[in-house]
Design an enzyme around this catalytic site. Structure first.
Site, PDB file in Angstrom:
ATOM      1  N   LYS A  77      14.842  -2.200 -39.984  1.00 41.49           N
ATOM      2  CA  LYS A  77      14.407  -3.538 -40.396  1.00 41.49           C
ATOM      3  C   LYS A  77      14.975  -4.546 -39.396  1.00 41.49           C
ATOM      4  CE  LYS A  77      14.630  -6.659 -44.408  1.00 41.49           C
ATOM      5  NZ  LYS A  77      15.064  -6.817 -45.807  1.00 41.49           N
ATOM      6  N   SER A 154      11.508  -8.052 -49.224  1.00 40.82           N
ATOM      7  CA  SER A 154      11.316  -8.472 -47.861  1.00 40.82           C
ATOM      8  C   SER A 154      11.202  -7.328 -46.852  1.00 40.82           C
ATOM      9  CB  SER A 154      12.484  -9.375 -47.448  1.00 40.82           C
ATOM     10  OG  SER A 154      13.694  -8.640 -47.444  1.00 40.82           O
ATOM     11  N   SER A 178      14.604  -6.185 -52.306  1.00 36.85           N
ATOM     12  CA  SER A 178      13.828  -6.017 -51.072  1.00 36.85           C
ATOM     13  C   SER A 178      13.700  -4.607 -50.523  1.00 36.85           C
ATOM     14  CB  SER A 178      14.404  -6.899 -49.975  1.00 36.85           C
ATOM     15  OG  SER A 178      13.965  -8.206 -50.164  1.00 36.85           O
TER      16      SER A 178
HETATM   17  N1  GLN Z   1      12.526 -11.557 -53.399  1.00 31.65           N
HETATM   18  C1  GLN Z   1      13.908 -11.907 -53.379  1.00 31.65           C
HETATM   19  C2  GLN Z   1      14.119 -13.163 -52.561  1.00 31.65           C
HETATM   20  O1  GLN Z   1      13.180 -13.672 -52.044  1.00 31.65           O
HETATM   21  C3  GLN Z   1      14.730 -10.757 -52.856  1.00 31.65           C
HETATM   22  C4  GLN Z   1      14.753 -10.649 -51.383  1.00 31.65           C
HETATM   23  C5  GLN Z   1      15.677  -9.595 -50.873  1.00 31.65           C
HETATM   24  O2  GLN Z   1      16.083  -8.697 -51.606  1.00 31.65           O
HETATM   25  N2  GLN Z   1      16.073  -9.727 -49.630  1.00 31.65           N
HETATM   26  O3  GLN Z   1      15.202 -13.644 -52.440  1.00 31.65           O
END
Ligand code: GLN
Length: 503
Positions: A77, A154, A178
């Site tokens: 990532k 994400s 994410s």
């Molecule tokens: N959807 C959540 C956010 O936007 C989690 C994102 C993540 O786990 N990095 O913060």
């Protein structure tokens, strides 16, 4: 040979038996990446560097120095910094940023560690803020099951890359879901380990008390193999746990109890009623319920439990995560590194313009919220309250674990949605995180495993949440599920059509 369909164990054997070299395998995946560029799964691919690493891996192997994973490709990532690939966190702010060092996760899996070969960096929501990958400054990674749908976020690019067979394995990070949510949307397996298990050194910070790295792969076993490499103490991360390795695969293949009439005999699965409340799509509910029935057929018993503060996890998370983000992202000031505006009159205009032009809308929204909840006069009302409820949420989990071994429920209220469908309403997007946020607030391990496909042909994921350090047991349970079902082996239909019936 369809190398992308093989498990890490099978690939390891093929390399060691000299059926394929690391160079051939890496070339195979690089070719697949270039054939599937429309998915936008990768942000930086450098053929030469990858093949160079593969040559070195082949060299190790020929000298008998290779380990189990040596020569197998992996994708990272883009939130992990890398010395040789760009590290952008999918932000214009870091568009051309090259790090002077590798993140610990990259280092551990790379040539000086497990010996894996880096295929490149995967797409994500900008600074890991999002649930659909649409917040990437470089466009969304598209769901390989249907390109009109989001991949989740994400870590969307990593999920797409694994699901489309562009890499055998990928890394991800999970601050509020994410790893699990994109894994669920793309039909793969992902694990967010206990907070502190994997070093955050070199992980571009979003919300430090919640961020945790983990593997995304084709099966629980593959993910366990990677966790064995990346978990462990690192003095460079002050929140890294100093404890003996867990042995993530130590319970694979074993039965849950001594009464081995059935593999999961006497496993107690807690089913939180709040995870099945209004708002859960009927198809998702049906798939989760049939997965629970399958676990019962393997000997488990389902027990109703309650996590009363589930609803509050959204406001609590969306106060705490932006608060931490506003502090973490203050380092992008146009001076030390990253984007700097071209035109400015003085220093304060340089800061202002660099940050206004460099950050995307969602990142700016969160910096504003975070700054607001931390400011004098509001701190007690928002930040402090949220911290108190965070503690209650963690306690609720401990109450639940006093009656069961693991918790199970959906990863998300619905399957992937159409690109653009929710991107105009941030609150609607935040509500998507209802089942994943609380585990990050509590620091617990959780995973997503495929357990169904919707009428519209999109994958559905089952979430398993364990108590601290129970990952070996969770992997054991998931492996029993994956040894007796084939949800994790289903392939994206649209991809099959796109490449002439051959995935
Ligand atoms: N959807 C959540 C956010 O936007 C989690 C994102 C993540 O786990 N990095 O913060």
């Amino acid at each position: 040979m369809n190398w992308h369909e093989l498990s890490l164990t099978e690939l390891s054997k093929a390399i060691r038996d000299k059926v394929v070299s690391s160079v051939e395998l890496s070339q195979y995946f690089l070719d697949r990446i270039s054939q599937h560029q429309h998915l936008n799964a990768f942000l930086d691919v450098q053929q030469e560097r990858t093949l160079n690493q593969a040559k070195q891996a082949d060299d190790f192997i020929s000298k008998g120095r290779g380990g189990f994973l040596t020569g197998i490709p992996v994708a990272h990532k883009d939130v992990f910094v890398t010395q040789h690939w760009k590290s952008t966190a999918a932000s214009k702010m870091l568009e051309n940023y090259i790090s002077p060092y590798d993140a610990r996760v990259v280092e551990r899996l790379g040539l000086n560690g497990a010996g894996m070969v880096c295929l490149g960096k995967t797409n994500m929501d900008e600074f890991a803020m999002g649930s659909s990958n649409e917040n990437s400054a470089f466009g969304p990674a598209l769901n390989p099951w249907n390109n009109q749908y989001v991949s989740g976020g994400s870590s969307g690019g990593s999920a797409v890359a694994v699901a489309a067979g562009l890499t055998p394995m990928a890394t991800g990070t999970d601050t509020g879901g994410s790893i699990r949510q994109p894994a669920s949307f793309c039909g793969i397996t992902g694990i967010k380990p206990t907070y502190g298990s994997v070093s955050r050194y070199g992980m571009i910070a979003y919300a430090s008390s919640l961020d945790q790295a983990g593997p995304m792969g084709k099966s629980a076993k593959d993910c366990g193999l990677i966790l064995n490499e990346i978990a462990g103490h690192d003095a460079r991360d002050s929140t890294s746990l100093n404890q003996a390795p867990l042995g993530y695969l130590s319970r694979i293949g074993k039965n849950w109890s001594d009464d081995d009439s059935l593999p999961l005999k006497s496993l107690k699965i807690g089913v939180p009623s709040e995870f099945f409340a209004d708002g859960l799509q009927a198809e998702v509910r049906a798939s989760i319920e049939s997965a629970l029935k399958h676990f019962e057929s393997l000997g488990a018993v389902c027990i109703p439990v309650t996590l009363p503060k589930t609803q509050l996890s959204i406001p609590v998370y969306y106060v705490l995560a932006p608060a931490e983000a506003s502090s973490n992202l203050s380092r992008y000031d146009g001076v030390r590194y990253g984007y700097r505006a071209k035109d400015y009159k003085d220093l304060s205009q340089m800061y202002e313009r660099s940050r206004s032009e460099g950050f995307g809308a969602e990142v700016k929204r969160r910096i504003l919220i975070g700054t607001y909840v931390l400011s004098q006069g509001y701190y007690d009302a928002y930040y402090l309250q949220a911290q108190k409820i965070r503690r209650i949420i963690a306690q609720d989990f401990q109450t639940a674990f006093s009656t069961c071994d693991v918790l199970m429920g959906p990863v998300a209220p619905n399957v992937a949605w159409k690109v653009g469908e929710k991107s105009t309403d941030p609150v609607e997007m935040y509500l998507e995180d209802i089942y994943t946020l609380s585990t990050n607030l509590a620091g617990l391990p959780a995973m997503s495993i495929p357990c169904g496909v919707s009428q519209s042909g999109l994958p559905i994921g089952l979430q398993m949440i364990g108590n601290y350090f129970s990952e070996p047991g969770m992997i054991q349970i998931a492996d029993h599920f994956q040894s007796t079902t084939n949800w994790h082996q289903l392939k994206p239909q649209s991809l099959e059509q796109a490449v002439g019936g051959k995935v």
